[in-house]
Design a protein around this motif. Sequence first.
Motif, PDB file in Angstrom:
ATOM      1  N   LEU A  18      37.304  33.088   8.725  1.00 23.34           N
ATOM      2  CA  LEU A  18      35.921  32.697   8.988  1.00 23.34           C
ATOM      3  C   LEU A  18      35.794  31.635  10.074  1.00 23.34           C
ATOM      4  CD1 LEU A  18      34.223  32.623   5.459  1.00 23.34           C
ATOM      5  CD2 LEU A  18      33.925  34.296   7.294  1.00 23.34           C
ATOM      6  N   PRO A  37      31.874  32.407  11.851  1.00 22.84           N
ATOM      7  CA  PRO A  37      31.007  31.672  10.923  1.00 22.84           C
ATOM      8  C   PRO A  37      29.738  32.458  10.613  1.00 22.84           C
ATOM      9  CG  PRO A  37      30.945  30.706  13.129  1.00 22.84           C
ATOM     10  CD  PRO A  37      32.065  31.696  13.134  1.00 22.84           C
ATOM     11  N   GLY A  38      29.421  32.559   9.332  1.00 21.72           N
ATOM     12  CA  GLY A  38      28.246  33.310   8.909  1.00 21.72           C
ATOM     13  C   GLY A  38      28.537  34.745   8.531  1.00 21.72           C
ATOM     14  N   LEU A  39      29.756  35.211   8.778  1.00 22.26           N
ATOM     15  CA  LEU A  39      30.102  36.595   8.442  1.00 22.26           C
ATOM     16  C   LEU A  39      29.959  36.861   6.945  1.00 22.26           C
ATOM     17  CD1 LEU A  39      31.282  39.240   9.773  1.00 22.26           C
ATOM     18  CD2 LEU A  39      33.514  38.473   8.941  1.00 22.26           C
ATOM     19  N   GLU A  40      30.122  35.807   6.151  1.00 19.23           N
ATOM     20  CA  GLU A  40      30.032  35.965   4.698  1.00 19.23           C
ATOM     21  C   GLU A  40      28.628  36.346   4.235  1.00 19.23           C
ATOM     22  OE1 GLU A  40      29.349  31.529   5.496  1.00 19.23           O
ATOM     23  OE2 GLU A  40      30.527  33.199   6.329  1.00 19.23           O
ATOM     24  N   ASN A  41      27.639  36.226   5.109  1.00 14.46           N
ATOM     25  CA  ASN A  41      26.260  36.553   4.747  1.00 14.46           C
ATOM     26  C   ASN A  41      25.891  38.007   5.037  1.00 14.46           C
ATOM     27  OD1 ASN A  41      25.714  33.834   3.963  1.00 14.46           O
ATOM     28  ND2 ASN A  41      25.464  33.291   6.125  1.00 14.46           N
ATOM     29  N   VAL A  42      26.810  38.745   5.635  1.00 11.34           N
ATOM     30  CA  VAL A  42      26.545  40.146   5.988  1.00 11.34           C
ATOM     31  C   VAL A  42      26.695  41.029   4.753  1.00 11.34           C
ATOM     32  CG1 VAL A  42      27.341  42.108   7.373  1.00 11.34           C
ATOM     33  CG2 VAL A  42      27.280  39.802   8.370  1.00 11.34           C
ATOM     34  N   THR A  64      30.610  45.003  13.054  1.00 12.65           N
ATOM     35  CA  THR A  64      29.882  43.753  12.852  1.00 12.65           C
ATOM     36  C   THR A  64      30.494  42.629  13.675  1.00 12.65           C
ATOM     37  OG1 THR A  64      29.219  44.397  10.616  1.00 12.65           O
ATOM     38  CG2 THR A  64      29.157  42.051  11.143  1.00 12.65           C
ATOM     39  N   MET A  78      28.011  41.034  16.347  1.00  9.62           N
ATOM     40  CA  MET A  78      27.468  39.711  16.036  1.00  9.62           C
ATOM     41  C   MET A  78      28.108  38.589  16.837  1.00  9.62           C
ATOM     42  SD  MET A  78      26.840  39.559  11.902  1.00  9.62           S
ATOM     43  CE  MET A  78      26.434  37.810  12.047  1.00  9.62           C
ATOM     44  N   PHE A  79      29.393  38.735  17.118  1.00  7.54           N
ATOM     45  CA  PHE A  79      30.123  37.611  17.700  1.00  7.54           C
ATOM     46  C   PHE A  79      30.606  37.870  19.126  1.00  7.54           C
ATOM     47  CE2 PHE A  79      30.468  37.468  13.107  1.00  7.54           C
ATOM     48  CZ  PHE A  79      30.055  36.166  12.834  1.00  7.54           C
TER      49      PHE A  79
END
Length: 245
Positions: free
Chosen positions: A154, A158-163, A173, A177-178
Motif C-alpha cells: 500500500l 494509498p487508498g487502494l484498500e477502498n476499492v 485498477t 488509478m495510480f
Amino acid sequence: MVKVDEFSNSGLLHVQAANWMREKVYSHEWAPDEQIPTEHELMDILQMSRGTVRRAIQALVDENLLTQIRGKGTFVTKTVFTHPTGSTLISFAESLKSQGVDFSTKVVLHEVVPADKLIAAKLFVPVGTPTLKMNRVRSVDGKPILYIESLINLSLFPGLENVNFDTETLFATIERMFGKKIGHSNARYAARVAGERARYLDVPEQSPVLHLEQQIFLTDNSSAEWSNVWLSANNYVVGTVLQRV
C-alpha cells in the motif's frame, strides 16, 4: 467389455473403475461435453456392480471431470480454461476475458495489516509497511475455478484498500488509478492438494490443485504484490509458446 486382467488384483474396485474412467477423459476417448455410457452399460463393460460404478462416477463428479444432468445422463465436463505463460504478463482476469469467459469475483478477506518479516521479505519493504491482505474467489457459472491470496504494497497505492474488488480487477485498477504500469513477475507453479483451501474451490480436501506463487513488479522494479493462486486442476491448464534459438 474390459478384460478382468486389465484391473490389478489389489485395490478397491471403485477406485480401479474411477481410474479407468479418468483415463478415458484424459485421453479424450470420452470427449469434452460428450455423454458417457450409462450405469448399466458401464456395469456390462467393467463387469462390476451398480454400487461400484456409481461410486466411481461420483469420484469423477467430485473432481469436476464429469457433470451429471438430471434426466439426461452424465457428461464429460467441457469447461477448461487456459492461462498463458511466456514473454507476456497477463492477469487471470485478463486471460478469462480474452477467452470470452464471463466470471464473477467474491472478496472473502479484506484487511490492512502491517508487513511481518515474511511479507516484508516477499515485497522488499520494511517490516511494518501497510499491506492490503485480500483473498478472492473467482467463479464461472457459479462454480469456483480459482482462489487468490494477495498481499499488496500500500505504500505504492494509498487508498487502494477502498476499492471494491468484487467488481474491479487489481491490475487494471493499479494502472488506471495510480498511473503505474505492471512490469514483470517472478512465478513458479507446483502441484498440490487442496487442503484447507478446498472450501473456497468447492472440492474435496484431497483434490489436486495447481498452486502459483508470484511476485508482481512495476516497470520501475518496485514490488507491488505477492500472491498465491490456487487453481482447480481439472478446470485449468497452463499453456506457453516456446521458440528454439
